[in-house]
Design an enzyme around this catalytic site. Structure first.
Site, PDB file in Angstrom:
ATOM      1  N   SER A 180       0.802  -1.225   0.000  1.00  0.00           N
ATOM      2  CA  SER A 180       0.000   0.000   0.000  1.00  0.00           C
ATOM      3  C   SER A 180       0.833   1.272   0.000  1.00  0.00           C
ATOM      4  O   SER A 180       0.387   2.287  -0.516  1.00  0.00           O
ATOM      5  CB  SER A 180      -0.946  -0.006   1.199  1.00  0.00           C
ATOM      6  OG  SER A 180      -0.226  -0.151   2.404  1.00  0.00           O
ATOM      7  N   HIS A 208      -5.154  -2.915  -3.199  1.00  0.00           N
ATOM      8  CA  HIS A 208      -4.696  -1.959  -4.214  1.00  0.00           C
ATOM      9  C   HIS A 208      -4.516  -2.589  -5.593  1.00  0.00           C
ATOM     10  O   HIS A 208      -4.027  -1.937  -6.506  1.00  0.00           O
ATOM     11  CB  HIS A 208      -3.388  -1.300  -3.757  1.00  0.00           C
ATOM     12  CG  HIS A 208      -3.545  -0.565  -2.474  1.00  0.00           C
ATOM     13  ND1 HIS A 208      -4.066   0.706  -2.411  1.00  0.00           N
ATOM     14  CD2 HIS A 208      -3.317  -0.944  -1.197  1.00  0.00           C
ATOM     15  CE1 HIS A 208      -4.115   1.097  -1.143  1.00  0.00           C
ATOM     16  NE2 HIS A 208      -3.676   0.109  -0.388  1.00  0.00           N
ATOM     17  N   LYS A 239     -11.665   1.215  -2.352  1.00  0.00           N
ATOM     18  CA  LYS A 239     -10.604   1.838  -3.138  1.00  0.00           C
ATOM     19  C   LYS A 239     -11.041   1.927  -4.601  1.00  0.00           C
ATOM     20  O   LYS A 239     -11.971   2.651  -4.888  1.00  0.00           O
ATOM     21  CB  LYS A 239      -9.299   1.103  -2.862  1.00  0.00           C
ATOM     22  CG  LYS A 239      -8.891   1.433  -1.420  1.00  0.00           C
ATOM     23  CD  LYS A 239      -7.803   0.625  -0.812  1.00  0.00           C
ATOM     24  CE  LYS A 239      -7.583   1.154   0.609  1.00  0.00           C
ATOM     25  NZ  LYS A 239      -6.840   0.248   1.459  1.00  0.00           N
TER      26      LYS A 239
HETATM   27  C1  LIG Z   1      -6.940   0.028   2.908  1.00  0.00           C
HETATM   28  C2  LIG Z   1      -6.334  -1.274   3.147  1.00  0.00           C
HETATM   29  C3  LIG Z   1      -6.993  -2.244   3.913  1.00  0.00           C
HETATM   30  C4  LIG Z   1      -8.232  -1.938   4.675  1.00  0.00           C
HETATM   31  O1  LIG Z   1      -9.346  -1.927   3.863  1.00  0.00           O
HETATM   32  P1  LIG Z   1     -10.616  -1.087   4.323  1.00  0.00           P
HETATM   33  O2  LIG Z   1     -11.718  -1.619   3.513  1.00  0.00           O
HETATM   34  O3  LIG Z   1     -10.288   0.343   4.044  1.00  0.00           O
HETATM   35  O4  LIG Z   1     -10.795  -1.337   5.796  1.00  0.00           O
HETATM   36  C5  LIG Z   1      -6.446  -3.496   3.986  1.00  0.00           C
HETATM   37  N1  LIG Z   1      -5.275  -3.781   3.373  1.00  0.00           N
HETATM   38  C6  LIG Z   1      -4.607  -2.872   2.657  1.00  0.00           C
HETATM   39  C7  LIG Z   1      -3.338  -3.274   1.997  1.00  0.00           C
HETATM   40  C8  LIG Z   1      -5.115  -1.597   2.531  1.00  0.00           C
HETATM   41  O5  LIG Z   1      -4.432  -0.676   1.848  1.00  0.00           O
END
Ligand SMILES: *Cc1c(COP(=O)(O)O)cnc(C)c1O
Length: 387
Positions: A180, A208, A239
């Site tokens: 991330s 991602h 996302k």
């Molecule tokens: C954002 C993120 C999460 C968490 O997901 P949410 O749905 O925002 O709680 C988990 N893993 C990674 C790698 C992330 O970037």
């Protein structure tokens, strides 16, 4: 002040002193290539809304229709009575989309990873975790009470050695599929092979990668053509898919086990039905309309080419995330503040989100940027990027 509150005050003062205190920006617009902040319009390189779907008219319409049909709240956890037709259909569509036997809808990605790791692991298990994993994989491993081995970032040799030495009854390899804060990609085919060789689960967090990687945006599994009944695939909806929530998908028995044992699934109210409807619509949009992904890929290509041209000293990533590592927290903050003054929103990422000494700007690209946004950003950044 009470002694308890005094401790917090000291802790906050310490964060201030080290320039690690976070503040929230208050945006006056939806997410998009441009956002409104403090009365100004900034080009937004800070969002994970990679396909520009967070404010898309098709998703908004799906949300409104679902609210009219199902109301605003699920009213109960899924196992009590909160699992509505729309949740069920969304799970079926996601399983198809990901090319996996069965899927389960979680409140969000953080909850999903906690639920997966605590349900698969126990005191007799052994979790192998990449050093740059997201916080929720780290916390999930802790919650499972399993033994945890952190292996150096993407180091297959170190992982193989640790797996070979493990005597645990259950082994679980957990990794971000796309990291991330670094934007690089886990070596998934080799990880699958190791998990097959050492009889381990492979928990892949594709927060991602979903919507971004793969010929048709189906994510990291499509990108690599990876297939295995050992894969526990987690993808967030917040996302690239423009909504909220998360799916976990994999082998049918695995998913059934999560229904029975994942505490963050069982003891939490099901997602608002609207979120499930938005998820389904987002999957359709990704399947039917290749233009957002095409635009995103064009922007990624332009940024990569521009970075190569100026002799960028860091690693250039193939994803929508490009870090520019600057070192100290004050340096990253200063660069971010200067860019904001020039009209670009590029967040400074500091410890504990990233290791000490690797504070950085995190550039994230989106389908709604245009070529001139990328060119303008690179010239604004030239001083930070050059060798
Ligand atoms: C954002 C993120 C999460 C968490 O997901 P949410 O749905 O925002 O709680 C988990 N893993 C990674 C790698 C992330 O970037």
């Amino acid at each position: 002040m009470s002694a308890a509150a005094e401790r917090l005050a000291l802790g906050l003062a310490d964060l201030d002193r080290r320039e690690l205190r976070r503040t929230r920006r208050v945006l006056d617009s939806p997410q998009g290539a441009r956002v409104r902040l403090d009365g100004r319009t900034l080009v937004n390189f800070s969002s994970n809304d990679y396909l520009g779907l967070a404010a898309d008219a098709r998703l908004r319409e799906a949300a409104i229709r679902a609210i009219d049909q199902y109301g605003t709240g699920a009213g109960a956890s899924a196992l009590v009575s909160g699992h509505l037709r729309v949740h069920h259909e969304a799970e079926e569509r996601f399983a198809e989309f990901a090319g996996l036997p069965r899927a389960l809808l979680f409140g969000n990605g953080y909850l999903a990873n906690l639920g997966i790791l605590a349900a698969l692991g126990d005191r007799d298990a052994h979790v192998f975790s990449d050093a740059l994993n997201h916080a929720c994989l780290i916390d999930g491993a802790r919650l499972s009470r399993a033994q945890v081995t952190v292996y150096p970032h993407r180091d297959l040799g170190a992982l193989a050695e640790a797996l070979a030495a493990s005597k645990a009854s259950v082994r679980i390899v957990a990794t971000d599929a796309v990291f991330s804060m670094d934007g690089d990609v886990a070596p998934v085919p080799q990880l699958v092979e190791l998990c097959e060789r050492y009889d381990a689960w492979l928990v892949l967090d594709d927060a991602h990668g979903i919507g971004v990687l793969g010929a048709t945006g189906r994510g990291t599994l499509e990108h690599f053509g990876a297939r295995s009944s050992r894969i526990v695939y987690m993808a967030t909806l917040g996302k690239a898919l423009g909504g909220y929530g998360a799916f976990v998908a994999g082998d049918s028995r695995l998913v059934e086990w999560l229904v029975q044992r994942a505490r963050t699934y069982i003891y939490s109210t099901a997602l608002p039905p609207m979120a499930a409807a938005v998820a389904m619509r987002a999957l359709e949009v990704v399947s039917e309309d290749p233009s957002p992904l095409r635009n995103l890929r064009a922007r990624i290509g332009e940024l990569r080419a521009a970075l190569e041209r100026i002799g960028f000293r860091g690693d250039i990533t193939p994803t929508a995330i490009q870090p520019v590592i600057l070192g100290t927290a004050p340096r990253a903050l200063e660069a971010s503040t200067r860019l904001a003054a020039q009209g670009f929103l590029v967040p400074a990422i500091r410890p504990p989100t990233v290791p000490d000494g690797t504070s950085r700007l995190r550039i994230s690209l989106c389908a709604a940027h245009d070529a001139s946004d990328i060119a303008a950003l690179v010239s604004a950044l030239a001083g930070d990027l050059a060798p």
